[in-house]
Structure formats: structure tokens, C-alpha cells
Design a protein around this motif. Structure first.
Motif, mmCIF file in Angstrom:
data_model
loop_
_atom_site.group_PDB
_atom_site.id
_atom_site.type_symbol
_atom_site.label_atom_id
_atom_site.label_comp_id
_atom_site.label_asym_id
_atom_site.label_seq_id
_atom_site.Cartn_x
_atom_site.Cartn_y
_atom_site.Cartn_z
ATOM 1 N N ARG A 1 -17.755 15.092 8.424
ATOM 2 C CA ARG A 1 -18.530 14.754 7.370
ATOM 3 C C ARG A 1 -19.871 15.589 7.510
ATOM 4 N NH1 ARG A 1 -16.919 9.294 8.013
ATOM 5 N NH2 ARG A 1 -18.101 8.784 9.824
ATOM 6 N N GLU B 1 -4.209 14.858 6.579
ATOM 7 C CA GLU B 1 -3.691 13.550 7.313
ATOM 8 C C GLU B 1 -3.209 12.600 6.176
ATOM 9 O OE1 GLU B 1 -7.346 11.816 9.150
ATOM 10 O OE2 GLU B 1 -6.212 10.280 10.124
ATOM 11 N N VAL C 1 -2.942 9.181 5.067
ATOM 12 C CA VAL C 1 -4.106 8.037 4.834
ATOM 13 C C VAL C 1 -3.572 6.837 3.864
ATOM 14 C CG1 VAL C 1 -6.293 7.582 4.065
ATOM 15 C CG2 VAL C 1 -5.904 9.657 5.340
ATOM 16 N N VAL D 1 -15.164 8.096 2.031
ATOM 17 C CA VAL D 1 -15.855 8.071 3.311
ATOM 18 C C VAL D 1 -15.968 9.189 4.334
ATOM 19 C CG1 VAL D 1 -15.791 5.515 3.105
ATOM 20 C CG2 VAL D 1 -13.849 6.727 4.287
ATOM 21 N N GLY D 2 -14.464 9.932 4.112
ATOM 22 C CA GLY D 2 -14.524 10.916 5.126
ATOM 23 C C GLY D 2 -13.706 12.166 4.496
ATOM 24 N N PHE E 1 0.841 -1.068 -0.051
ATOM 25 C CA PHE E 1 -0.140 -0.050 -0.009
ATOM 26 C C PHE E 1 0.885 1.210 0.173
ATOM 27 C CE2 PHE E 1 0.841 -1.018 4.333
ATOM 28 C CZ PHE E 1 0.790 0.058 4.913
ATOM 29 N N SER F 1 -10.445 13.017 4.362
ATOM 30 C CA SER F 1 -9.457 13.072 3.482
ATOM 31 C C SER F 1 -9.633 12.352 2.009
ATOM 32 C CB SER F 1 -8.281 12.164 4.030
ATOM 33 O OG SER F 1 -7.841 12.535 5.227
ATOM 34 N N ILE G 1 -6.122 2.022 11.666
ATOM 35 C CA ILE G 1 -5.776 3.221 11.664
ATOM 36 C C ILE G 1 -4.087 3.542 11.523
ATOM 37 C CG2 ILE G 1 -5.619 5.570 12.648
ATOM 38 C CD1 ILE G 1 -8.582 5.005 13.330
ATOM 39 N N PRO H 1 -0.316 -5.930 5.667
ATOM 40 C CA PRO H 1 -1.466 -5.836 6.092
ATOM 41 C C PRO H 1 -1.824 -7.175 6.323
ATOM 42 C CG PRO H 1 -1.379 -4.719 4.193
ATOM 43 C CD PRO H 1 -0.016 -5.123 4.092
ATOM 44 N N ILE I 1 -7.588 2.953 -5.755
ATOM 45 C CA ILE I 1 -9.120 2.813 -5.848
ATOM 46 C C ILE I 1 -9.469 3.184 -4.589
ATOM 47 C CG2 ILE I 1 -11.189 1.478 -6.460
ATOM 48 C CD1 ILE I 1 -9.347 0.024 -8.435
ATOM 49 N N GLU J 1 -14.592 12.207 13.083
ATOM 50 C CA GLU J 1 -15.129 11.946 11.676
ATOM 51 C C GLU J 1 -16.378 12.255 11.391
ATOM 52 O OE1 GLU J 1 -11.963 8.208 11.853
ATOM 53 O OE2 GLU J 1 -14.182 7.814 11.914
ATOM 54 N N ASN K 1 -10.839 0.820 15.442
ATOM 55 C CA ASN K 1 -10.957 1.399 14.301
ATOM 56 C C ASN K 1 -12.202 2.699 14.386
ATOM 57 O OD1 ASN K 1 -9.029 0.532 12.900
ATOM 58 N ND2 ASN K 1 -10.475 -0.441 11.119
HETATM 59 C C1 LIG Z 1 -3.292 -0.798 4.499
HETATM 60 C C2 LIG Z 1 -4.557 -0.434 4.376
HETATM 61 C C3 LIG Z 1 -5.009 -0.518 2.915
HETATM 62 C C4 LIG Z 1 -6.217 0.441 2.574
HETATM 63 N N1 LIG Z 1 -6.619 0.448 1.243
HETATM 64 C C5 LIG Z 1 -7.710 1.057 0.766
HETATM 65 C C6 LIG Z 1 -8.254 1.146 -0.412
HETATM 66 O O1 LIG Z 1 -7.511 0.461 -1.383
HETATM 67 N N2 LIG Z 1 -9.393 1.745 -0.704
HETATM 68 C C7 LIG Z 1 -10.248 2.177 0.247
HETATM 69 O O2 LIG Z 1 -11.251 2.774 -0.206
HETATM 70 N N3 LIG Z 1 -9.538 2.464 1.424
HETATM 71 C C8 LIG Z 1 -8.615 1.617 1.668
HETATM 72 N N4 LIG Z 1 -8.213 1.741 3.169
HETATM 73 C C9 LIG Z 1 -9.147 2.295 4.074
HETATM 74 C C10 LIG Z 1 -8.716 4.003 3.912
HETATM 75 O O3 LIG Z 1 -7.538 4.024 4.563
HETATM 76 C C11 LIG Z 1 -9.824 4.803 4.852
HETATM 77 O O4 LIG Z 1 -11.153 4.576 4.232
HETATM 78 C C12 LIG Z 1 -9.454 6.195 4.833
HETATM 79 O O5 LIG Z 1 -8.527 6.265 5.871
HETATM 80 C C13 LIG Z 1 -10.629 7.093 5.317
HETATM 81 O O6 LIG Z 1 -10.166 8.538 5.702
HETATM 82 P P1 LIG Z 1 -11.165 9.431 5.394
HETATM 83 O O7 LIG Z 1 -10.459 10.974 6.186
HETATM 84 O O8 LIG Z 1 -11.844 9.769 4.191
HETATM 85 O O9 LIG Z 1 -12.345 9.013 6.405
HETATM 86 P P2 LIG Z 1 -12.850 9.480 8.053
HETATM 87 O O10 LIG Z 1 -14.061 9.666 8.012
HETATM 88 O O11 LIG Z 1 -11.586 9.909 8.618
HETATM 89 O O12 LIG Z 1 -12.650 7.734 8.238
HETATM 90 C C14 LIG Z 1 -13.483 6.870 8.207
HETATM 91 C C15 LIG Z 1 -12.881 5.396 8.555
HETATM 92 O O13 LIG Z 1 -11.700 5.153 7.972
HETATM 93 C C16 LIG Z 1 -10.866 4.872 8.869
HETATM 94 N N5 LIG Z 1 -9.381 5.644 8.809
HETATM 95 C C17 LIG Z 1 -9.406 6.989 9.243
HETATM 96 N N6 LIG Z 1 -8.380 7.619 8.999
HETATM 97 C C18 LIG Z 1 -7.280 6.465 8.813
HETATM 98 C C19 LIG Z 1 -5.950 6.303 8.897
HETATM 99 N N7 LIG Z 1 -5.077 7.594 8.870
HETATM 100 N N8 LIG Z 1 -5.483 5.065 8.542
HETATM 101 C C20 LIG Z 1 -6.291 4.265 8.425
HETATM 102 N N9 LIG Z 1 -7.732 4.268 8.426
HETATM 103 C C21 LIG Z 1 -8.419 5.355 8.688
HETATM 104 C C22 LIG Z 1 -11.442 4.481 10.199
HETATM 105 O O14 LIG Z 1 -11.742 3.184 10.489
HETATM 106 C C23 LIG Z 1 -12.525 5.442 9.997
HETATM 107 O O15 LIG Z 1 -13.681 5.113 10.745
HETATM 108 C C24 LIG Z 1 -7.173 1.161 3.540
HETATM 109 C C25 LIG Z 1 -6.554 0.980 4.949
HETATM 110 C C26 LIG Z 1 -5.383 0.562 5.485
HETATM 111 C C27 LIG Z 1 -4.941 0.517 6.690
#
Ligand SMILES: Cc1cc2nc3c(=O)[nH]c(=O)nc-3n(C[C@H](O)[C@H](O)[C@H](O)COP(=O)(O)OP(=O)(O)OC[C@H]3O[C@@H](n4cnc5c(N)ncnc54)[C@H](O)[C@@H]3O)c2cc1C
Ligand SMILES: Cc1cc2nc3c(=O)[nH]c(=O)nc-3n(C[C@H](O)[C@H](O)[C@H](O)COP(=O)(O)OP(=O)(O)OC[C@H]3O[C@@H](n4cnc5c(N)ncnc54)[C@H](O)[C@@H]3O)c2cc1C
Ligand code: FES
Lengths: 462, 277
Positions: free
Chosen positions: B269, B43, B45, B66-67, B33, B69, B215, B242, B62, B265, B258
Motif C-alpha cells: 500500500r 495474485e 483473489v 484495500v490493497g 464466489f 490486487s 485467505i 464460505p 463489487i 500488505e 487473516n
Molecule cells: C469467499 C470470499 C469472498 C469475498 N468477497 C468479497 C467481495 O465480494 N468484495 C470485497 O470487497 N471483498 C471480498 N472478499 C475479500 C477480498 O478477497 C480481499 O479484500 C482481497 O483479497 C484483498 O486483496 P488486496 O490484494 O487488494 O489487498 P491486500 O492488501 O493484499 O489484503 C487486504 C486483506 O485482504 C485479505 N486477503 C489478501 N489476500 C487474500 C486472498 N488471496 N484471499 C482472501 N483474502 C485475502 C487479507 O485479510 C488482507 O489482510 C472476499 C473474500 C473471500 C474469501
């Protein structure tokens, strides 16, 4: 005639009540008059005992003499001859265990405020500085530096001044290492660190951020790419946890995580996206600088109660005296001779209390410190919603596990000889990656000696 | 700065972007990743590398919006650039030695993470079945891409509006009972999905790999925020994962962890929605 006052000239500080709620710098620094007065306390001893306490041998009485002569730039130049980061070291060195511990004035009264004077000289220089740094003529040889902490930055700067083409590879998005992600703004303003980084760039050093060596490029690939020597200054960033029940609960984190969110990611500032735990009652486990920084940051983030939980007594605390003193003034509560044995959670998996066990001091251990022994049956619950672990860090295994021929000791520290050369040809290392978690000045000193060795090695090879 | 070369909406909530990132493209392997930061205030991410082209020096991400970032990232277009992109992070997926036939299961946007794994296994000459699950027809993604890299594709929707009606776990169990001999199952999607797939495969003794999404902050082992409990031990998902053995992961703990910044968050939103209104 020296000033025979038994105490240091007090340094202006923000009021404890006010500063405990802001991230601005705590100590404001000497004015010119204060610096002149404090400098005149130095007896200018012939044998310079203070210098023997400085890991890099700054010519302390010489620079202080310059201050008394109103030659502040001269004072700065004396310090800079042996230390690359005076503005940083003046603020964060444990002077009470180094230079100031050897000061003759300390026998009867307080030692000369060497750290404060160093900071004065450095800050005065920085304000007035308008010298244009010129890129030295290149000697055509390329050197790679891994990690942009104090050791890597110092090594890069010294090599660049000798004409080497230096590229620094940094894993994070900003250069500075612990100075950026660990030590808080209220103790070390980030502008000072970035000024040092700018100076390096002006010297012609290339800094590539977002480059995790061992992942995106290996050390062997760097060498195949034309780098004739590599310096590894990757620090000791891997946090330890205690291994007790409840450490995976929500609200439990490492000091590195807590401080990174606040310092590097600026989570405390309006407009920045990174969230930081919102806490009412925080237990910080540990007694070093890292613990003090986490505790004082938690206060500034709005916590009502912040406890330092440390298993030894006040005397054994490894933190700088000034930090402990400041933390107390700001309202951090100290639970010494206490050790967490278990963390308790609520139905949502959030931490709600730490179970602490009281300790008493037993016989001195190998390090000479009296080792803590648990008092049976003394466990009690401390209600907290956040627990921050600051019980130490070790070197990240990423580089040693991806580099053939690079040996490490049992603690994961890279093995080097007296010239800072590792067990792999052309690869040097220094700082926390070699010593384990230590100090800024030692890391800087290591970067300096490695630069010297690398220069000798490459000259010999040519 | 890292430039966005292409942007495509896969469904109203999922976007694909291609970035110029030559160093990462050269090294990326399935299962690894990156961590991105949109701008100075952003942030850090994590997102999985869905595809990489070493020759062109590009990587594909891809993501589900969701939030804060992911909204910020989605607001950018081809030609724009983000300030940071670091990788490849984590370990590549390791399909067990000697495996001949595997089943890759993706749930929702988890399909984006499952896709490179299916592709890698397919290119390595394995027989690959893919089970892809979505809530309904409107959010199906990557159907054509999956078809090209698998022997059989089973599409499921919760409401039956497309493909087979039902959850991926039902589809998996049916296939196993019909005699499919899987040497390994790779499951990627929402935490409950991965948990239930692991429960199914445990019954049949099939090795199961799940890709966890705790996270993260740095992604290099420096903060410990990504720690998960696997087989009773603390593991750092960013450097030791992971991917982990689904039969050993403490999924309930991960779910709690999580949720640590849930309130913050939700606030973000709301503010974004208010901005739009
Ligand atoms: C190794 C790995 C690979 C991932 N690959 C993908 C992918 O290919 N496609 C995809 O759509 N999503 C992927 N995700 C999830 C993605 O990182 C979260 O959806 C994203 O961080 C959401 O951030 P946000 O600010 O938009 O939403 P927020 O509203 O901040 O968060 C929504 C949810 O995302 C998670 N999240 C928030 N911040 C982080 C962070 N810094 N690190 C990890 N998770 C967080 C939490 O569970 C939270 O409840 C992956 C996560 C990890 C750990
Ligand atoms: C919170 C805190 C407070 C402290 N307070 C004090 C104090 O008051 N006084 C004092 O003297 N010391 C203090 N220290 C200790 C001091 O900061 C360190 O000893 C010093 O920073 C070590 O310098 P270094 O260059 O060896 O490593 P670091 O400063 O750790 O820098 C290492 C750099 O290498 C990077 N890196 C790691 N791995 C890779 C890789 N694979 N590829 C590329 N880059 C990589 C890291 O991201 C980091 O930027 C404190 C430490 C902390 C954590
Ligand atoms: S994300 Fe910080 S240690 Fe894994």
C-alpha cells in the motif's frame, strides 16, 4: 569394449552454497562427451533387466546404444515411443527404485546413469528440434480430459495424434498439474513443461484453463455437450494435516500452499504479487519428495534453519535419493525419528515452536517398513516460526461427489478396471486420482493406456 | 481473457464491475464466489458473485479497494480485460428448510455479499428484513438495490450521519425485542461484526449463517490455506463454505490467520501511494 568404471560419470551441478540461494536448476546435465562416456558403461544385456524396472517399458539399452552411436535424435525417438515426457521423467523419476535398481552394473559399483542419459537425449532433442508439428486430420469425435497434469496431458496427446478432437479442462490458470504448482523450478524448469503444453496445442488440443469440473460444468454436462468419452486425471491434490494442537496457528501451512505460492504464483520473484511466508526457522514435516521440495524452497526463500522432521529413519525416507542428498548438501538439517505432537504459538497466534517427540523403530509393519514407536517422556521444543506439513495428499472429492455413478474406494480413489474404465459408461480415469499420490511416470503411463482404451471404445461404438 | 463490460464507482472505496463470463453466469448461485487474477504477475483473489445474468452471460463483482490486487483491478476500465476468472466456487447459501422470515445483515462492503443472498431469499418468497451498516453516510452502497428485494430495510451508520445511529447488532437486538420472529439470520461483514451478531443471536437461539473470508489461493481444496475451525473441526472454506454456522466458528483464530501477510500488505500500500505521489 565397455567402459568398466565403477562409478557414474559425475553430472555437473551448481555449487551447493550458491544454489541454496537461487531457484536455477541444480543439475546442469551431461555434455555430449560425458554422455558418450556414461553410455559406454552399458553392457547392452540381452535380457534387458532395466526395462523390467521401468513402469512404461522404455527400451533402455536400445536408446543408450543409439547414444554411443552419436545418434541422439534416434535415442530420443526410442524413448518417445513409450514415454511422452522424457525431459520431465529424466529429471524426476525415482530411477534408483526403478530401472537403475535392476542394472547389472549396480551389483558391483554404481548402475548406469539411465536417468541422466534420458535427460541428455531429451534436452538435446529439445534444443535442436525444429520439426513443425502438424495437426492430424480430425476423425470428428470429441473427447474431454479433466485435469492438465502428466496423466491428462499424455492422454490428450495420444488421442490427438489418433485424430480425436480433444479439449482439456483445467481448474488452475496454467496447465501442467503438479509439474507446474508442486515441483520447483530448480528441479524441473517450467519452460520444459510449457514446451510440452505448446506441443499439444500444435497437435490441435484445446486447453481451457480456469474450468473447475464439478462446479462450472459437470461430467454429465460434458457428455451431453457432445464429448463421447471423458478421461479424469484430476490428481490427488487434497493436503492432509496431522490433527494436532496448534495447526491453525499463523505460520503453519501445507506444502501445497507453500509450493503453489512459490512455483505457480512465482512468489519468489520480484514483481509478482503473491506473498510467501518470510521465515527464519522452518520445520518441514514429512520425508517424501514433497517435503524435500518444501525444505529446499524454504532455504532459497532465505530461511536460516530448515529442518526435516520425519518419524522414521533415513533408510525409510520415500524421497528420491538424489533429492535427500542435494538437500543435505544445501544445509537442510534432518531430524529423523522425530514427530511433532503439538505446535506452540505466541500471543499473536503465530507459531513459535514445535514440540517434538523422539521415536524408535519397532517391528516391521504391513508395508515391510519398521514402524516408529514414540519414546515416552522424550518431548522437547524446537524453536521455529514456520511449520510446513508434507504428510501426504488424497484425491479431491469434487468430481466424485458431483458425478453420479462414479465410484471411489475408501481412500477416495476412483475405481477403474484394467482398461482404466471407471464405473460410469464412457468415463476413464488414471494417475493420482486412481492410485493416490504416486509418480509422474505412472501417471503418464496411465494416461497412455487410457487413450488406447478410449480409442478402442469409440471405434467399437462407431 | 475476461472482459470488463461496465465499471461504476459506488463510493470512493468500492467499485462495481460487470464481466463477460458466460460459463460462470450460467451456474452461479447466491453465496458463491469467483477467484480473479488481473495479469500474469497477479495474485489469485476471491470475490463474491454479487449478481449474475445467465442470458447475457455476465457476472457482477463489487469490491472494496484495500490493497495491491484490488487497486490493480480498480485501475482497469470497461473494455479492458483480466487474464483469469474462475468459478463459481464454494457452496450456495442454504437457507434452513421451512424458514419464513429471515434477517440479512451486511456490514460495509459485506453488503455486496449480502445482497445476492437477500435477493435469492426474496425471490424464493421469504419475508426478508435487511440491516445494512456503514461507518458514515458517504460510503453507503446498494441502498436502492436492497429496497427492491426486502420487506424492510434498516440502514445504520456508526456516526448517525444517515439512517439510524449505531451498530447493526443494536438494530438487530431491538427488532428481536420488538417481537420480530426470525427463523434465520445471515450476517456478512467484518469479522468482529459477524462475531458479535452471532453472540446476539445465540442468546435468542436463532440459527445464524456467516460468510467467511479467509485467505485463499486455489479455491478448489488444494492448498488448505483457507482452513477455518468450525465446531472444533478443520473446514476448508473454499469448498465446504464460505458459509458456516456462526455459533460454531472460531472468529478469533480467523482474525489472526487473516493477518498473516500484514507487513507485506502494508508495504504494498505504501508503494502504491508513493507511486501516486
Ligand atoms: C469467499 C470470499 C469472498 C469475498 N468477497 C468479497 C467481495 O465480494 N468484495 C470485497 O470487497 N471483498 C471480498 N472478499 C475479500 C477480498 O478477497 C480481499 O479484500 C482481497 O483479497 C484483498 O486483496 P488486496 O490484494 O487488494 O489487498 P491486500 O492488501 O493484499 O489484503 C487486504 C486483506 O485482504 C485479505 N486477503 C489478501 N489476500 C487474500 C486472498 N488471496 N484471499 C482472501 N483474502 C485475502 C487479507 O485479510 C488482507 O489482510 C472476499 C473474500 C473471500 C474469501
Ligand atoms: C511437491 C511434489 C513433488 C513431487 N516430486 C516427484 C518426483 O520427483 N518424481 C515423481 O515421479 N513424482 C513426483 N511427485 C508426484 C507427481 O507429481 C504426481 O504423481 C503426478 O503429477 C500425478 O499426475 P496426475 O496427472 O495424476 O495429477 P496432477 O499432476 O496432480 O494433475 C492434476 C490436475 O488436475 C487439475 N484438477 C483437479 N481437479 C480438477 C477439476 N475438478 N476440474 C479440472 N481440473 C482439475 C489440477 O489442478 C491439476 O492440474 C511430486 C508431487 C509433488 C506434489
Ligand atoms: S483456497 Fe486452497 S484449499 Fe481453499
Amino acid at each position: 569394449m565397455p567402459n568398466m568404471s565403477q562409478t557414474k560419470v559425475p553430472i555437473p551441478e551448481q555449487d551447493p552454497k550458491v544454489r541454496a540461494r537461487n531457484f536455477e536448476e541444480v543439475t546442469l546435465g551431461y555434455t555430449k562427451e560425458m554422455a558418450l562416456e556414461e553410455a559406454s558403461r552399458c553392457l547392452n544385456c540381452k535380457n534387458m533387466p532395466c526395462v523390467s524396472g521401468c513402469p512404461v517399458g522404455v527400451q533402455i539399452p536400445v536408446f543408450i546404444k543409439k547414444i554411443t552411436e552419436n545418434d541422439f535424435e534416434g535415442a530420443y525417438n526410442v524413448i518417445h515411443a513409450t514415454s511422452s515426457l522424457p525431459a520431465v521423467c529424466g529429471r524426476v523419476c525415482p530411477q534408483e527404485r526403478q530401472c537403475e535398481s535392476k542394472c547389472v552394473r549396480g551389483i558391483k559399483g554404481e548402475p548406469v546413469g539411465i536417468g541422466r542419459l534420458e535427460r541428455f537425449a531429451a534436452d538435446t532433442h529439445m534444443v535442436q528440434d525444429n520439426t513443425v508439428i502438424e495437426k492430424p486430420v480430425s476423425n470428428g469425435h470429441k473427447v474431454a480430459v479433466v485435469g492438465a497434469g502428466p496423466s491428462g496431458l499424455t492422454c490428450a496427446g495420444d488421442l490427438a495424434r489418433l485424430g480425436y478432437e480433444v479439449t482439456v479442462f483445467e481448474a488452475l490458470h496454467k496447465a501442467g498439474g503438479v509439474l507446474m504448482y508442486g515441483i520447483p523450478e530448480f528441479r524441473l524448469p517450467k519452460d520444459i513443461v510449457q514446451k510440452e503444453v505448446e506441443n499439444l496445442k500444435n497437435l490441435g488440443v484445446t486447453i481451457m484453463t480456469n474450468m473447475v469440473i464439478g462446479k462450472v460444468l459437470s461430467i454429465d454436462e460434458l457428455m451431453a455437450d457432445g464429448f463421447e468419452a471423458v478421461f479424469v486425471g484430476s490428481g490427488a491434490g487434497l493436503p492432509r494435516f496431522m490433527g494436532i494442537e496448534g495447526e491453525a496457528l499463523v505460520g503453519v501451512c501445507s506444502a501445497n500452499e507453500y509450493l503453489t505460492r512459490i512455483n505457480l504464483m512465482k512468489g519468489y520473484k520480484e514483481g509478482y504479487d503473491t506473498p510467501v511466508l518470510k521465515s527464519k526457522a522452518v520445520a518441514v514435516v514429512g520425508g517424501g519428495n514433497v517435503a524435500m521440495d518444501a525444505a529446499r524452497s524454504a532455504l532459497r526463500m532465505g530461511a536460516e534453519h530448515v529442518y526435516i522432521v520425519y518419524r522414521r529413519s533415513m533408510e525409510e525416507m520415500p524421497a528420491r535419493r538424489e533429492e535427500v542428498h542435494h538437500a543435505k548438501e544445501e544445509g537442510v538439517e534432518f531430524l529423523n525419528l522425530n514427530n511433532p505432537v503439538k505446535l506452540l504459538g505466541d500471543e499473536n497466534g503465530r507459531v513459535r515452536a514445535a514440540v517434538l517427540q523422539r521415536m524408535e523403530l519397532g517391528e516391521p509393519d504391513a508395508s515391510g517398513r519398521r514402524s516408529p514407536v514414540p519414546v515416552e517422556g522424550s518431548e522437547y521444543e524446537l524453536a521455529v516460526d514456520t511449520v510446513i506439513m508434507a504428510i501426504g495428499t488424497s484425491p479431491n472429492p469434487l468430481i466424485r461427489t458431483t458425478t453420479e455413478g462414479l465410484e471411489a474406494n475408501k481412500r477416495g480413489c476412483l475405481v477403474v478396471d484394467e482398461s482404466m474404465h471407471t464405473t460410469k459408461e464412457g468415463v476413464y480415469a488414471g494417475g493420482d486420482a486412481v492410485t493416490g499420490a504416486a509418480t509422474v511416470i505412472l501417471a503418464m503411463g496411465a494416461g497412455k493406456s487410457a487413450a488406447k482404451s478410449i480409442d478402442e471404445y469409440l471405434k467399437q461404438k462407431a | 481473457m475476461f472482459q470488463i463490460l461496465e465499471k461504476k464507482e459506488l463510493n470512493p472505496n468500492v467499485t462495481r464491475m460487470v464481466f463477460e463470463a458466460p460459463f460462470i453466469a450460467k451456474k452461479a448461485k447466491a453465496g458463491q464466489f469467483v477467484i480473479f487474477r488481473v495479469d500474469e504477475e497477479g495474485e489469485r483473489v476471491p470475490l463474491t458473485i454479487a449478481d449474475a445474468d445467465a442470458e447475457k452471460g455476465t457476472i457482477t463483482l463489487i469490491f472494496q479497494i484495500v490493497g495491491r490486487s484490488t487497486m490493480k483491478l480498480n485501475a482497469l476500465n470497461a473494455g479492458d480485460a483480466i487474464s483469469d476468472l474462475v468459478g463459481p466456487l464454494g457452496l450456495a447459501t442454504e437457507i434452513p428448510e421451512g424458514a419464513k422470515k429471515i434477517c440479512v445483515i451486511g456490514g460495509g462492503v459485506g453488503c455486496a455479499i449480502a445482497y445476492p443472498q437477500a435477493k435469492a431469499a426474496h425471490l424464493a418468497g421469504l419475508e426478508v428484513d435487511v440491516i445494512a451498516g456503514f461507518r458514515n453516510k458517504d460510503i453507503v452502497i446498494l441502498e436502492d438495490e436492497f429496497r427492491k428485494v426486502c420487506d424492510e430495510l434498516i440502514l445504520c451508520t456508526d456516526d448517525g450521519s444517515y439512517g439510524v445511529k449505531g451498530f447493526v447488532t443494536n438494530a438487530l437486538e431491538e427488532r428481536i425485542q420488538a417481537g420480530c420472529q426470525y427463523d434465520c439470520v445471515i450476517a456478512i461483514g467484518p469479522i468482529p461484526m459477524m462475531k458479535f451478531v452471532s453472540e446476539v443471536t445465540r442468546k435468542y437461539g436463532i440459527k445464524t449463517i456467516v460468510s467467511l473470508n479467509p485467505i485463499m489461493v486455489d479455491g478448489t481444496g488444494m492448498c488448505g490455506g483457507c482452513r477455518v475451525t468450525v465446531g472444533g473441526k478443520i473446514r476448508y472454506a473454499c469448498v465446504e463454505g464460505p458459509d458456516f454456522d456462526g455459533h460454531e466458528v472460531d472468529f478469533d483464530e480467523l482474525m489472526h490467520r487473516n493477518g498473516v501477510f500484514k507487513e507485506r500488505e502494508a508495504e504494498c500500500r505504501m508503494m502504491k501511494l508513493a507511486d501516486k505521489a
